[in-house]
Enzyme design. Structure first.
Site, PDB file in Angstrom:
ATOM      1  N   ASP A   1       0.801  -8.860  -0.942  1.00 21.22           N
ATOM      2  CA  ASP A   1      -0.199  -8.178  -0.133  1.00 21.22           C
ATOM      3  C   ASP A   1      -1.590  -8.781  -0.347  1.00 21.22           C
ATOM      4  O   ASP A   1      -2.331  -9.032   0.608  1.00 21.22           O
ATOM      5  CB  ASP A   1      -0.205  -6.687  -0.493  1.00 21.22           C
ATOM      6  CG  ASP A   1      -0.522  -5.809   0.700  1.00 21.22           C
ATOM      7  OD1 ASP A   1      -0.371  -6.284   1.841  1.00 21.22           O
ATOM      8  OD2 ASP A   1      -0.911  -4.641   0.503  1.00 21.22           O
TER       9      ASP A   1
ATOM     10  N   ASP B   1       2.973   0.114   3.370  1.00 25.29           N
ATOM     11  CA  ASP B   1       2.131   0.763   2.374  1.00 25.29           C
ATOM     12  C   ASP B   1       2.505   2.226   2.185  1.00 25.29           C
ATOM     13  O   ASP B   1       1.966   2.899   1.312  1.00 25.29           O
ATOM     14  CB  ASP B   1       0.657   0.654   2.773  1.00 25.29           C
ATOM     15  CG  ASP B   1       0.204  -0.793   2.832  1.00 25.29           C
ATOM     16  OD1 ASP B   1       0.670  -1.581   1.997  1.00 25.29           O
ATOM     17  OD2 ASP B   1      -0.593  -1.140   3.721  1.00 25.29           O
TER      18      ASP B   1
END
Length: 369
Positions: free
Chosen positions: A212, A258
């Site tokens: 990420d 997420d």
């Protein structure tokens, strides 16, 4: 499974702007936080009660340490591939194909999500019939089941209602339809994707933490794909809702990765709580609070610096660190990391754990009421 995306604030088709925390922005941030929490909480509960019979739609998929180690590499290749596709081919045609694909997946996911809630509204006299969709290959002793899906008339009603949302999404791409599909994907992911132990969860979250950060801070690939990708792989909420109503188009967004990635770790800790047989859910509540803290910190940093933020940069340390600190304080670190989930396909394991999981799940629901 969708790639993990960053949380950011942007004008439709434009770049982030510097602005104060107006009521519309605060509403958007708060709504994103709430939408992220709902599938994690209810998905974790449903992961405990997850049916482990013959129905393929309810059979959990167990993630091993090997799967967890490979996942960031697979996700990176998928993300880069999508980025190249959008650069080489027409965005319009790619999104048309993706819309059809997610139209089908979204209907199935939403139907599976609303089915337990809808069952409470059917009258006792409702003519409910059982059906089975069975595909096999081979014959005799070599016969092997490919698909064994059991459903009933109530499931068909839920499928019909979900199809209405699907057509709405396909024709209008409305943000509410997008969120209904996104919430359904998230809840199903948390419910049906099971980590086999805490160490596997740490490997998965650690790998995606690096993934990420790299793709958000190191390149513009992730943000470019997210803005080009017209599919329900993100939760969105308009920051100009108060000014433009349901036709608002200035969105704050949160990628489903997420939600799902920390969510399956939080669900694992709930099942670990249940395995301790102490009638408490300390690790679940701790990790759930850690997620709220991490996502809140992500939103705060993003708003201050006006730049896309990799949410896992803040969520991973919080969701792993807080429960481990609690385990250290309680002297249960060994128990936490030695906890191993049984194979859901093992009938003996299912029989042994079924009663304990059901009672514990009821206890958690009573506490929440």
């Amino acid at each position: 499974m969708p790639v993990t995306l960053a949380l950011w604030e942007a004008e439709a088709g434009g770049s982030p702007e510097v602005r104060g925390l107006r009521p519309g922005i605060a509403l958007a941030y708060g709504s994103l936080l709430l939408m992220a929490l709902l599938p994690i909480f209810f998905g974790a509960l449903r992961s405990v009660r997850c049916a482990r019979g013959k129905n393929a739609s309810d059979m959990p998929e167990t993630i091993t340490s090997r799967d967890a180690a490979r996942f960031p590499i697979i996700a990176s290749c998928t993300l880069l591939g999508l980025y190249l596709f959008f650069k080489i081919f027409s965005q319009e045609y790619i999104n048309l194909l993706l819309s059809m694909y997610f139209f089908v997946l979204g209907i199935l996911a939403l139907s599976h999500t609303i089915s337990p809630f809808m069952n409470k509204f059917f009258p006792a006299t409702f003519p409910n019939r059982q059906y089975q969709l069975l595909f096999t290959q081979g014959s005799g002793e070599n016969k092997e089941e490919i698909i064994n899906y059991e459903f009933d008339t109530k499931d068909l009603v839920c499928l019909g209602l979900s199809s209405i949302v699907g057509v709405w999404y396909l024709l209008r791409k409305h943000w509410i339809a997008n969120n209904l599909f996104g919430l359904a994907f998230s809840l199903n992911g948390v419910e049906l994707l099971h980590l086999n132990n805490v160490s596997t969860g740490c490997i998965l979250l650690g790998g995606l933490f690096i993934y990420d950060v790299f793709w958000v801070f190191g390149t513009n690939v992730m943000v470019t794909v997210a803005k080009s990708f017209e599919a329900p792989i993100k939760l969105v909420f308009p920051q100009d809702l108060l000014e433009k109503g349901l036709e608002a188009n200035n969105f704050a967004m949160l990628g489903l990765g997420d939600v799902v990635i920390p969510g399956i770790f939080i669900a694992l800790l709930l099942r670990f709580d249940i395995s301790l047989k102490k009638n408490t859910h300390t690790y679940f509540y701790t990790s759930f609070a850690a997620y709220i803290f991490g996502l809140g910190l992500t939103i705060f940093i993003m708003h201050i610096f006006k730049h896309a933020q990799p949410a896992l940069l803040y969520l991973v340390p919080a969701c792993i660190g807080f429960p481990v600190l609690v385990a250290l304080a309680k002297g249960e670190v060994t128990e936490m990391f030695s906890y191993e989930e049984s194979n859901p396909k093992d009938p003996a394991a299912v029989t042994e754990s079924k009663g304990t999981e059901a009672s514990a799940s009821k206890g958690l629901e009573k506490k929440e009421k």
